[in-house]
Design a protein around this motif. Structure first.
Motif, short mmCIF file in Angstrom:
data_model
loop_
_atom_site.label_atom_id
_atom_site.label_comp_id
_atom_site.label_asym_id
_atom_site.label_seq_id
_atom_site.Cartn_x
_atom_site.Cartn_y
_atom_site.Cartn_z
N ALA A 121 13.13 7.95 -33.55
CA ALA A 121 11.88 7.19 -33.43
C ALA A 121 12.00 6.12 -32.34
N LYS A 122 13.15 5.47 -32.27
CA LYS A 122 13.39 4.45 -31.24
C LYS A 122 13.33 5.08 -29.85
N GLY A 123 13.99 6.22 -29.67
CA GLY A 123 13.98 6.91 -28.39
C GLY A 123 12.59 7.41 -28.01
N ASP A 124 11.87 7.96 -28.98
CA ASP A 124 10.50 8.43 -28.73
C ASP A 124 9.60 7.28 -28.31
N ARG A 125 9.75 6.14 -28.97
CA ARG A 125 8.93 4.96 -28.66
C ARG A 125 9.22 4.50 -27.22
N TYR A 126 10.50 4.49 -26.84
CA TYR A 126 10.86 4.06 -25.48
C TYR A 126 10.28 5.04 -24.45
N GLU A 127 10.35 6.32 -24.72
CA GLU A 127 9.77 7.30 -23.80
C GLU A 127 8.27 7.06 -23.65
N GLY A 171 8.44 16.11 -8.82
CA GLY A 171 9.23 15.58 -7.72
C GLY A 171 10.28 14.63 -8.25
N VAL A 172 9.93 13.90 -9.32
CA VAL A 172 10.84 12.89 -9.88
C VAL A 172 10.87 13.04 -11.40
N ILE A 173 12.08 13.06 -11.96
CA ILE A 173 12.22 13.07 -13.41
C ILE A 173 12.94 11.80 -13.85
N VAL A 174 12.75 11.46 -15.12
CA VAL A 174 13.37 10.27 -15.69
C VAL A 174 14.03 10.66 -17.01
N GLN A 175 15.26 10.19 -17.19
CA GLN A 175 15.95 10.32 -18.47
C GLN A 175 15.93 8.92 -19.09
N CYS A 176 15.27 8.76 -20.23
CA CYS A 176 15.09 7.45 -20.87
C CYS A 176 16.18 7.19 -21.92
N LYS A 177 16.75 6.00 -21.88
CA LYS A 177 17.81 5.64 -22.81
C LYS A 177 17.57 4.24 -23.36
N ASP A 178 17.47 4.13 -24.67
CA ASP A 178 17.32 2.85 -25.35
C ASP A 178 18.45 2.72 -26.36
N VAL A 179 19.63 2.45 -25.86
CA VAL A 179 20.82 2.29 -26.70
C VAL A 179 21.57 1.04 -26.26
N LYS A 180 22.38 0.51 -27.14
CA LYS A 180 23.10 -0.72 -26.85
C LYS A 180 24.16 -0.55 -25.77
N THR A 181 24.96 0.51 -25.89
CA THR A 181 26.07 0.71 -24.97
C THR A 181 25.80 1.93 -24.08
N PRO A 182 25.72 1.73 -22.77
CA PRO A 182 25.45 2.85 -21.87
C PRO A 182 26.64 3.79 -21.76
N LEU A 183 26.35 5.06 -21.61
CA LEU A 183 27.36 6.11 -21.41
C LEU A 183 27.13 6.71 -20.02
N TRP A 184 27.41 5.91 -18.98
CA TRP A 184 27.02 6.27 -17.62
C TRP A 184 27.54 7.64 -17.18
N SER A 185 28.81 7.95 -17.37
CA SER A 185 29.35 9.23 -16.90
C SER A 185 28.63 10.41 -17.54
N GLU A 186 28.49 10.35 -18.84
CA GLU A 186 27.80 11.42 -19.56
C GLU A 186 26.35 11.54 -19.11
N TRP A 187 25.67 10.41 -19.01
CA TRP A 187 24.26 10.43 -18.62
C TRP A 187 24.06 10.93 -17.20
N LEU A 188 24.90 10.52 -16.27
CA LEU A 188 24.75 10.95 -14.88
C LEU A 188 25.05 12.45 -14.73
N ASP A 189 26.03 12.96 -15.48
CA ASP A 189 26.28 14.40 -15.47
C ASP A 189 25.04 15.14 -15.99
#
Length: 124
Positions: free
Chosen positions: A7-13, A53-71
């Motif tokens: 629900a938190k992720g859906d709300r952020y999207e 042309g442009v896509i977005v991956q939305c993340k609403d979490v406390k600690t970022p997982l940059w390597s995983e997300w960028l892959d």
């Protein structure tokens, strides 16, 4: 993922979709959740039959997982046939207003800057 986290992720999207719609991307749409072939959370400028042309991956979490997300972002840009993609991360800190950050590889950012007319002519 728990229902609360979903629900938190859906709300952020939804919030980000409305932000982009209000700032020059009226065609911004959310993609369908649970789709086997992930093509990002938002398509800023979908063109029927061509892809975004442009896509977005939305993340609403406390600690970022940059390597995983960028892959994952690299795979999603390819899957959606987008030109570029970025991660929108909601940085929240107690007692302070949330800050939405856009994170992308430097080569993608440089590409966008060049498309926007910044920089000088590249040598052959």
């Amino acid at each position: 993922m728990t229902n609360r986290m979903k629900a938190k992720g859906d709300r952020y999207e939804r919030d980000m979709r409305e932000l982009f719609r209000a700032n020059g991307f009226p065609g911004c749409e959310r993609t369908k959740a649970g789709y086997e072939r992930d093509a990002g959370d938002l398509h800023l400028d979908p063109v029927l039959g061509i892809g975004p042309g442009v896509i977005v991956q939305c993340k609403d979490v406390k600690t970022p997982l940059w390597s995983e997300w960028l892959d994952g972002l690299t795979e999603q840009v390819g899957e959606s046939r987008a030109e570029v993609g970025f991660i929108a991360w909601k940085r929240s800190r107690p007692g302070k207003a949330p800050l939405n950050l856009a994170v992308m590889p430097v080569d993608a950012m440089t590409y966008l800057l060049r498309r926007a007319g910044y920089g000088t002519a590249l040598g052959d």
